[in-house]
Design an enzyme around this catalytic site. Structure first.
Site, PDB file in Angstrom:
ATOM      1  CD  GLU A  89      10.111  43.708 -11.079  1.00  9.78           C
ATOM      2  OE1 GLU A  89      10.931  44.372 -10.415  1.00  9.78           O
ATOM      3  OE2 GLU A  89      10.350  42.542 -11.491  1.00  9.78           O
ATOM      4  CE  LYS A 110      12.624  43.763  -7.223  1.00 14.70           C
ATOM      5  NZ  LYS A 110      12.909  43.627  -8.684  1.00 14.70           N
ATOM      6  CB  CYS A 151      10.939  40.422  -9.242  1.00 10.45           C
ATOM      7  SG  CYS A 151      11.879  39.441 -10.456  1.00 10.45           S
ATOM      8  NE  ARG A 162       9.933  -3.776  16.126  1.00  8.92           N
ATOM      9  CZ  ARG A 162       8.810  -3.195  16.544  1.00  8.92           C
ATOM     10  NH1 ARG A 162       7.765  -3.942  16.852  1.00  8.92           N
ATOM     11  NH2 ARG A 162       8.757  -1.891  16.673  1.00  8.92           N
ATOM     12  N   GLY A 213      -0.098 -15.102   7.526  1.00 12.22           N
ATOM     13  CA  GLY A 213      -1.235 -15.783   6.925  1.00 12.22           C
ATOM     14  C   GLY A 213      -1.385 -15.330   5.485  1.00 12.22           C
ATOM     15  CB  VAL A 214      -0.194 -16.643   2.380  1.00 15.79           C
ATOM     16  CG1 VAL A 214      -0.217 -16.243   0.903  1.00 15.79           C
ATOM     17  CG2 VAL A 214       1.146 -16.277   3.001  1.00 15.79           C
ATOM     18  N   GLY A 230      -4.043 -15.235  -0.455  1.00 19.00           N
ATOM     19  CA  GLY A 230      -4.203 -15.083  -1.898  1.00 19.00           C
ATOM     20  C   GLY A 230      -4.853 -13.762  -2.260  1.00 19.00           C
ATOM     21  CB  SER A 281      -2.090 -11.801   2.942  1.00 20.49           C
ATOM     22  OG  SER A 281      -2.580 -12.408   1.764  1.00 20.49           O
ATOM     23  CD  GLU A 308      -8.550  -4.633   5.301  1.00 19.18           C
ATOM     24  OE1 GLU A 308      -8.887  -5.401   4.375  1.00 19.18           O
ATOM     25  OE2 GLU A 308      -7.670  -4.928   6.141  1.00 19.18           O
ATOM     26  CB  SER A 366     -10.036  -5.754  11.297  1.00 20.03           C
ATOM     27  OG  SER A 366     -10.125  -4.767  12.321  1.00 20.03           O
ATOM     28  CE1 TYR A 395      -9.975  -3.987  20.216  1.00 26.29           C
ATOM     29  CE2 TYR A 395     -10.056  -6.015  21.495  1.00 26.29           C
ATOM     30  CZ  TYR A 395      -9.654  -4.690  21.354  1.00 26.29           C
ATOM     31  OH  TYR A 395      -8.933  -4.091  22.354  1.00 26.29           O
TER      32      TYR A 395
END
Length: 679
Positions: free
Chosen positions: A47, A116, A169, A368, A381-382, A384, A388, A513, A519, A521
């Site tokens: 300015e 301005k 400004c 939920r 389902g684990v 490792g 998951s 994914e 994955s 279906y």
């Protein structure tokens, strides 16, 4: 085709050296700065930088005003071969009134002058003593250096895809800044010439204003503040310059008060703003156009043309790019290209991001589950693996927050033909350490029976009367390049059948994914609720590590870090003869960091394939990728993204955690049979 390659528009904001009430020397200082930014599209100065902001009652002196007009002519003449639009501030007498104004100069011509609108006349500011506010009643033109120049608060400047609005400004500090109306009228690049003094805490508020205005206006916003060469009689000006884009600071300069010693001379910053991204956001945020009735006046648009920009050095002035000319070669970008757009740099911001995402996941799942009967188990389902594990951690903390016992969670390990001892051990250790109920089911006998029922020869092996162990041994002899989709899908669907038969199933598949359709279906694709549904793969590892260090003690913490270091694999194909994982997901699909980069820029920004490839070549990934790898992986992304929409059209519920989501009920509605011919 945009005038600017890939829509990247280069802005420089500068605080030049200032000589108080000496327009001739200030003009030379401004010209010197323009030489340092020869490839910019816009150069923005502070300015009243022609006269200095702190000239005070000297603004009433004819010699200063005449010298300011002469200085504008000098700058225009000296920059006639410069490619940029140059915007400078000066005091300007018009029809008996004095205005604090901004002049837009290009290729030796003053295109227009904007006064301005809001004059601070409080505390240390005294502008109402000298200047008149631009309020729409000022003359539409004025005479300058023998030419009639457009003048007023209704001016916009347009070149190709860039439409530029200018305010000064204090205008920004008002409840409805002029730039808000300019943006509604079409401006996507907003410029602010400023003289903002430094006092404790002001820099933070100034930055917040610039960032938030760029976000509200879905625009680029550049701010150039007067520097410490202004008079220091009562205040000190900091020379703070900023360039922001849609709520994010791209660059900012140092300033007085930033913890470093003051400097002498000019300071400047340069950044490329992405006009294509801004246009995409305005198109998709349809409420933006709802503000059009708020416009108090029509705007005059002043057109100008920039010479073509290119990465090649220029030795002489270039002609303006014609509408039907070939697009210029893209120059290297002057902005950071985030290689991992879903993952902030390590430090407090990454920790905050992980904490926020994990809390959203936990809260979504807890709500939920709260609607289920109290004796309904939460089944997961684990494996490792990373996904998951993250889902299990969200379930554990959800139970903790609602006061439910962790034994409400049933973790099921289901080793198959490709399960490694490493992941099996990690899964067992994790479930024991977390104190949940656990169950182990060898899915191989069920899968073998399914193959026989289908009269299928898995991986080319004739089953006959083979038992599980004989078949497992036979798999070792199968070449690594042999694939069998039925062999993989049967295992995934058997696992889902076993989980669904036990209770409320928590899904584990992540956003990456889903994008790639990685994955089966109605196998791992399906669940009752999926807390990972909008978490990208590149973020999952950091979330697991974050939760490990924040919420868990040894030995669970060590187990979680071991899992975070495990290679990504679905473990559906046979192990090697030494028992090692042979199915590496990234070896098949390409690096996930590339896929997540592509995903963000396709879904969030709507960029073209060519632009995404260009950006990927300038991003710093965890390792350098050659052009062939980038192009091959990008082709894989597009092919799989279009081919697998049918899986995304019926995904389970799950919480949105970031700006990108593929939920068919929320962010992404795409025909399952769409063609990718245009992509």
């Amino acid at each position: 085709m945009s005038l600017f390659p890939f829509g990247l528009f280069r802005i420089t904001a500068a605080a030049p050296e200032v000589f108080v009430a000496d327009p001739a020397r200030n003009a030379e200082a401004i010209i010197a700065v323009t030489r340092q930014a020869s490839d910019s599209d816009v150069l923005l100065f502070p300015e009243l930088c022609i006269s200095s902001y702190t000239a005070a009652d000297l603004f009433g002196q004819t010699p200063l005003l005449d010298a300011s007009r002469e200085a504008i002519s000098r700058i225009a003449e000296a920059t006639a071969e410069h490619r940029a639009l140059i915007v400078v501030g000066l005091p300007l007498a018009v029809d008996g009134s004095l205005y604090n104004a901004a002049a837009a100069i290009h290729r030796g011509e003053v295109l227009g002058i904007v006064p301005k609108q809001y004059l601070p006349t409080y505390r240390e500011f005294y502008e109402g003593r000298w200047f008149r506010s631009g309020d729409g009643h000022e003359p539409a033109t004025l005479e300058l250096a023998g030419s009639e120049v457009p003048f007023g608060i209704d001016l916009l400047f347009r070149c190709g895809g860039a439409t530029i609005g200018i305010e000064i400004c204090e205008d920004l500090w008002m409840p409805i800044p002029p730039s808000s109306l300019q943006a509604i009228a079409g401006a996507n690049v907003l410029l602010n010439l400023s003289a903002s003094n430094e006092v404790v805490g002001k820099a933070r508020w100034r930055t917040d204003l610039v960032v938030s205005q760029s976000g509200r206006c879905l625009a680029a916003y550049a701010y150039a503040g007067a520097g410490p060469d202004e008079s220091t009689t009562d205040v000190v000006f900091g020379g703070h310059c900023l360039i922001a884009e849609n709520g994010v600071v791209l660059e900012q300069s140092r300033r007085v008060g930033d913890g470093q010693l003051p400097w002498r001379g000019a300071s400047l910053i340069t950044a490329d703003v992405d006009l294509e991204r801004l246009d995409h956001d305005r198109r998709t945020q349809t409420s933006f156009d709802d503000a059009l009735p708020l416009l108090p006046r029509p705007y005059r648009v002043i057109e100008f043309s920039l010479p073509a920009s290119s990465s090649a050095p220029k030795t002489e002035a270039e002609p303006a790019l014609e509408a039907d000319a070939a697009p210029p070669l893209p120059r290297p970008p002057r902005r950071r290209i985030p290689a991992h757009p879903f993952v902030p740099a390590p430090g407090p911001e990454l920790d905050a991001r992980c904490g926020e995402v994990f809390a959203i996941q936990t809260a979504g799942l807890a709500k939920r589950v709260s609607r289920l009967s109290e004796d309904s188990p939460l089944v997961i389902g684990v494996s490792g693996g990373l996904d998951s594990t993250l889902a299990l951690l969200a379930a554990v903390k959800g139970c903790d927050s609602y006061g439910w016992p962790r034994t409400r969670i049933l973790g099921v390990t289901m080793p198959g033909f490709g399960t490694s001892a490493h992941t099996r051990t990690s899964a067992d250790d994790l479930m024991e350490g977390l104190g949940i109920r656990s169950e182990a089911i060898d899915i191989r006998p069920l899968c073998l029976e399914a193959f026989r029922s289908l009269d299928h020869r898995p991986l080319g092996i004739q089953l006959g009367d083979m038992d599980v162990e004989t078949f497992q041994q036979a798999l070792v002899e199968v070449p690594a390049d042999v694939t069998d989709l039925v062999f993989e899908n049967v295992q995934a669907r058997v696992r889902t059948f076993l989980l669904m038969s036990r209770g409320f199933v928590l899904g584990t598949g992540d956003l990456s994914e889903q994008a790639l359709g990685w994955s089966t279906y109605n196998g791992d694709h399906m669940s009752m609720y999926n807390v990972n549904t909008s978490v990208p793969k590149t973020l999952v590892r950091f979330l697991v590590r974050y939760a490990a260090d924040r919420y868990f003690e040894s030995p669970v913490r060590e187990t979680l870090h071991r899992i975070a270091d495990t290679p990504i694999s679905p473990e559906l194909l046979p192990l090697s003869s030494s028992g090692e994982i042979r199915q590496d997901t990234e070896a098949t699909l390409g690096p996930y960091e590339l896929h997540d980069f592509f995903l963000f820029n396709v879904v969030r920004n709507g960029f073209s394939r060519e632009k995404i490839a260009y950006l990927a070549r300038h991003a710093k990934f965890s390792e350098p990728y050659d052009e062939a790898t980038i192009d091959r992986t990008l082709e894989t992304f597009y092919r799989r993204f279009f081919a697998n929409q049918f899986k995304r059209s019926c995904v389970p519920d799950g919480p949105k955690v970031g700006s990108v989501s593929l939920s068919p009920r929320g962010d992404w509605r795409m025909p399952s049979d769409a063609s990718r011919g245009a992509f």
